[in-house]
Design a protein around this motif. Sequence first.
Motif, PDB file in Angstrom:
ATOM      1  N   THR A  79      49.143  39.118  39.720  1.00 43.09           N
ATOM      2  CA  THR A  79      48.138  39.417  40.739  1.00 43.09           C
ATOM      3  C   THR A  79      48.748  40.400  41.737  1.00 43.09           C
ATOM      4  OG1 THR A  79      46.610  38.465  42.348  1.00 43.09           O
ATOM      5  CG2 THR A  79      48.783  37.427  42.166  1.00 43.09           C
ATOM      6  N   PHE A  80      47.900  41.190  42.378  1.00 47.55           N
ATOM      7  CA  PHE A  80      48.374  42.097  43.409  1.00 47.55           C
ATOM      8  C   PHE A  80      48.254  41.419  44.771  1.00 47.55           C
ATOM      9  CE2 PHE A  80      47.072  45.229  40.136  1.00 47.55           C
ATOM     10  CZ  PHE A  80      48.303  45.830  39.963  1.00 47.55           C
ATOM     11  N   PRO A  81      49.190  41.683  45.679  1.00 40.51           N
ATOM     12  CA  PRO A  81      49.163  41.037  46.995  1.00 40.51           C
ATOM     13  C   PRO A  81      48.244  41.763  47.974  1.00 40.51           C
ATOM     14  CG  PRO A  81      51.113  42.386  46.829  1.00 40.51           C
ATOM     15  CD  PRO A  81      50.397  42.484  45.497  1.00 40.51           C
ATOM     16  N   GLU A  83      44.003  41.797  49.820  1.00 38.78           N
ATOM     17  CA  GLU A  83      42.865  40.958  50.189  1.00 38.78           C
ATOM     18  C   GLU A  83      41.818  40.920  49.087  1.00 38.78           C
ATOM     19  OE1 GLU A  83      41.437  42.287  53.963  1.00 38.78           O
ATOM     20  OE2 GLU A  83      43.344  41.855  54.945  1.00 38.78           O
ATOM     21  N   GLN A  84      41.862  41.881  48.166  1.00 40.90           N
ATOM     22  CA  GLN A  84      40.935  41.912  47.037  1.00 40.90           C
ATOM     23  C   GLN A  84      41.643  41.269  45.845  1.00 40.90           C
ATOM     24  OE1 GLN A  84      40.326  46.151  47.003  1.00 40.90           O
ATOM     25  NE2 GLN A  84      38.344  45.909  48.006  1.00 40.90           N
ATOM     26  N   ASN A  85      41.563  39.953  45.778  1.00 43.31           N
ATOM     27  CA  ASN A  85      42.279  39.211  44.748  1.00 43.31           C
ATOM     28  C   ASN A  85      41.854  39.629  43.353  1.00 43.31           C
ATOM     29  OD1 ASN A  85      43.665  37.567  46.617  1.00 43.31           O
ATOM     30  ND2 ASN A  85      41.858  36.281  46.829  1.00 43.31           N
ATOM     31  N   GLY A  86      42.829  39.679  42.467  1.00 42.12           N
ATOM     32  CA  GLY A  86      42.554  39.980  41.073  1.00 42.12           C
ATOM     33  C   GLY A  86      43.664  39.455  40.194  1.00 42.12           C
ATOM     34  N   LEU A  87      43.329  39.266  38.931  1.00 40.32           N
ATOM     35  CA  LEU A  87      44.311  38.888  37.911  1.00 40.32           C
ATOM     36  C   LEU A  87      44.457  40.042  36.940  1.00 40.32           C
ATOM     37  CD1 LEU A  87      43.153  35.257  37.053  1.00 40.32           C
ATOM     38  CD2 LEU A  87      45.320  35.910  38.099  1.00 40.32           C
ATOM     39  N   PHE A  88      45.658  40.237  36.429  1.00 38.94           N
ATOM     40  CA  PHE A  88      45.877  41.297  35.453  1.00 38.94           C
ATOM     41  C   PHE A  88      46.940  40.892  34.452  1.00 38.94           C
ATOM     42  CE2 PHE A  88      48.896  42.387  38.857  1.00 38.94           C
ATOM     43  CZ  PHE A  88      50.069  42.588  38.145  1.00 38.94           C
ATOM     44  N   LEU A  89      46.963  41.610  33.334  1.00 41.00           N
ATOM     45  CA  LEU A  89      48.065  41.544  32.384  1.00 41.00           C
ATOM     46  C   LEU A  89      48.879  42.805  32.581  1.00 41.00           C
ATOM     47  CD1 LEU A  89      46.722  40.371  28.901  1.00 41.00           C
ATOM     48  CD2 LEU A  89      48.275  39.186  30.446  1.00 41.00           C
ATOM     49  N   GLY A  90      50.122  42.650  32.980  1.00 40.97           N
ATOM     50  CA  GLY A  90      50.988  43.796  33.193  1.00 40.97           C
ATOM     51  C   GLY A  90      51.560  44.299  31.881  1.00 40.97           C
ATOM     52  N   ALA A  91      51.647  45.613  31.759  1.00 42.21           N
ATOM     53  CA  ALA A  91      52.251  46.235  30.579  1.00 42.21           C
ATOM     54  C   ALA A  91      53.756  46.355  30.790  1.00 42.21           C
ATOM     55  CB  ALA A  91      51.652  47.618  30.338  1.00 42.21           C
ATOM     56  N   VAL A  92      54.494  46.105  29.721  1.00 40.36           N
ATOM     57  CA  VAL A  92      55.938  46.291  29.772  1.00 40.36           C
ATOM     58  C   VAL A  92      56.201  47.785  29.960  1.00 40.36           C
ATOM     59  CG1 VAL A  92      58.094  46.097  28.475  1.00 40.36           C
ATOM     60  CG2 VAL A  92      56.387  44.269  28.347  1.00 40.36           C
ATOM     61  N   VAL A  93      57.011  48.116  30.949  1.00 38.92           N
ATOM     62  CA  VAL A  93      57.297  49.514  31.263  1.00 38.92           C
ATOM     63  C   VAL A  93      58.547  49.941  30.510  1.00 38.92           C
ATOM     64  CG1 VAL A  93      57.810  51.159  33.105  1.00 38.92           C
ATOM     65  CG2 VAL A  93      56.262  49.241  33.536  1.00 38.92           C
ATOM     66  N   ASP A  94      58.412  51.008  29.719  1.00 39.79           N
ATOM     67  CA  ASP A  94      59.569  51.568  29.023  1.00 39.79           C
ATOM     68  C   ASP A  94      59.589  53.079  29.259  1.00 39.79           C
ATOM     69  OD1 ASP A  94      57.628  52.634  27.298  1.00 39.79           O
ATOM     70  OD2 ASP A  94      58.028  51.193  25.715  1.00 39.79           O
ATOM     71  N   THR A  95      60.618  53.733  28.769  1.00 37.41           N
ATOM     72  CA  THR A  95      60.774  55.166  29.036  1.00 37.41           C
ATOM     73  C   THR A  95      59.639  55.988  28.439  1.00 37.41           C
ATOM     74  OG1 THR A  95      62.251  55.363  27.134  1.00 37.41           O
ATOM     75  CG2 THR A  95      63.282  55.050  29.288  1.00 37.41           C
ATOM     76  N   PRO A 135      37.516  35.276  44.999  1.00 40.00           N
ATOM     77  CA  PRO A 135      38.045  34.458  46.099  1.00 40.00           C
ATOM     78  C   PRO A 135      39.370  33.805  45.706  1.00 40.00           C
ATOM     79  CG  PRO A 135      35.767  33.845  45.557  1.00 40.00           C
ATOM     80  CD  PRO A 135      36.228  34.800  44.512  1.00 40.00           C
ATOM     81  N   ALA A 136      40.157  33.434  46.697  1.00 40.69           N
ATOM     82  CA  ALA A 136      41.484  32.867  46.465  1.00 40.69           C
ATOM     83  C   ALA A 136      41.438  31.635  45.567  1.00 40.69           C
ATOM     84  CB  ALA A 136      42.158  32.538  47.788  1.00 40.69           C
ATOM     85  N   GLU A 137      40.448  30.784  45.752  1.00 39.96           N
ATOM     86  CA  GLU A 137      40.382  29.579  44.917  1.00 39.96           C
ATOM     87  C   GLU A 137      40.118  29.920  43.448  1.00 39.96           C
ATOM     88  OE1 GLU A 137      36.422  30.211  46.933  1.00 39.96           O
ATOM     89  OE2 GLU A 137      38.470  30.034  47.656  1.00 39.96           O
ATOM     90  N   GLN A 138      39.359  30.994  43.193  1.00 41.50           N
ATOM     91  CA  GLN A 138      39.146  31.428  41.809  1.00 41.50           C
ATOM     92  C   GLN A 138      40.408  32.054  41.229  1.00 41.50           C
ATOM     93  OE1 GLN A 138      35.713  33.832  41.112  1.00 41.50           O
ATOM     94  NE2 GLN A 138      34.299  32.137  41.484  1.00 41.50           N
ATOM     95  N   LEU A 139      41.209  32.651  42.074  1.00 38.38           N
ATOM     96  CA  LEU A 139      42.492  33.204  41.620  1.00 38.38           C
ATOM     97  C   LEU A 139      43.353  32.087  41.036  1.00 38.38           C
ATOM     98  CD1 LEU A 139      44.255  35.819  41.593  1.00 38.38           C
ATOM     99  CD2 LEU A 139      45.150  35.041  43.781  1.00 38.38           C
ATOM    100  N   VAL A 140      43.436  30.982  41.754  1.00 38.16           N
ATOM    101  CA  VAL A 140      44.229  29.835  41.303  1.00 38.16           C
ATOM    102  C   VAL A 140      43.626  29.253  40.019  1.00 38.16           C
ATOM    103  CG1 VAL A 140      44.964  27.489  41.915  1.00 38.16           C
ATOM    104  CG2 VAL A 140      45.054  29.314  43.624  1.00 38.16           C
ATOM    105  N   THR A 141      42.305  29.102  39.989  1.00 39.18           N
ATOM    106  CA  THR A 141      41.624  28.565  38.811  1.00 39.18           C
ATOM    107  C   THR A 141      41.832  29.478  37.602  1.00 39.18           C
ATOM    108  OG1 THR A 141      39.946  27.516  40.195  1.00 39.18           O
ATOM    109  CG2 THR A 141      39.371  27.871  37.881  1.00 39.18           C
ATOM    110  N   GLY A 142      41.694  30.776  37.821  1.00 37.70           N
ATOM    111  CA  GLY A 142      41.857  31.739  36.737  1.00 37.70           C
ATOM    112  C   GLY A 142      43.265  31.755  36.182  1.00 37.70           C
ATOM    113  N   PHE A 143      44.236  31.716  37.061  1.00 38.03           N
ATOM    114  CA  PHE A 143      45.633  31.705  36.624  1.00 38.03           C
ATOM    115  C   PHE A 143      45.889  30.469  35.760  1.00 38.03           C
ATOM    116  CE2 PHE A 143      50.192  31.822  36.740  1.00 38.03           C
ATOM    117  CZ  PHE A 143      50.505  33.154  36.910  1.00 38.03           C
TER     118      PHE A 143
END
Length: 182
Positions: A79-81, A83-95, A135-143
Amino acid sequence: MADALEMFFDDRADEAVRALWRRLEESGVSSLPTRTHRRHRPHVSLAVAGTIPSRTRAALRGDLALLSIPALWLYTLGTFPTEQNGLFLGAVVDTELIAVHSAVHDTLASKVKHPSAYYLPGAWVPHCSLAQDIPAEQLVTGFAALHPVEPIRAEVVEIGVTDTRTGEVDVLLSRQDFGKKC
């Protein structure tokens, strides 16, 4: 709104992300923001700007065709820190991924209006959005609904500019065009 330069996935990876969206919906978390409606496709954005003009798109098409576009490993649930809460899948960063991103921004430099600072080299966190503006509570539920996440190997099959207002995609390159010399 904006234009976004996005990498779209093969069918298997696309379906795997959509399965995560369904899991979120089943847990009561809205997986898609209303502004992207039904045309939204799983993707990783390389750049976002107020506008990406047609001449710049042509330059991107030529420059991207010269590059080897790597497969992405979508692995980190995060998640990004903000006020607009969101969930994401981060991509592995390579060269290889950094090289593609750098080449894109070399082409875009001084040719787009209002580039988003979040997507510039040094600030970019490559990711596939799973839920936005919740909302923050959905962030926790989603995670909780998604953890643990199995890694997804995503072959990039298209790169295009998406008009974030309409969802329309101007496809710049398809898989068969990657790595070709112009």
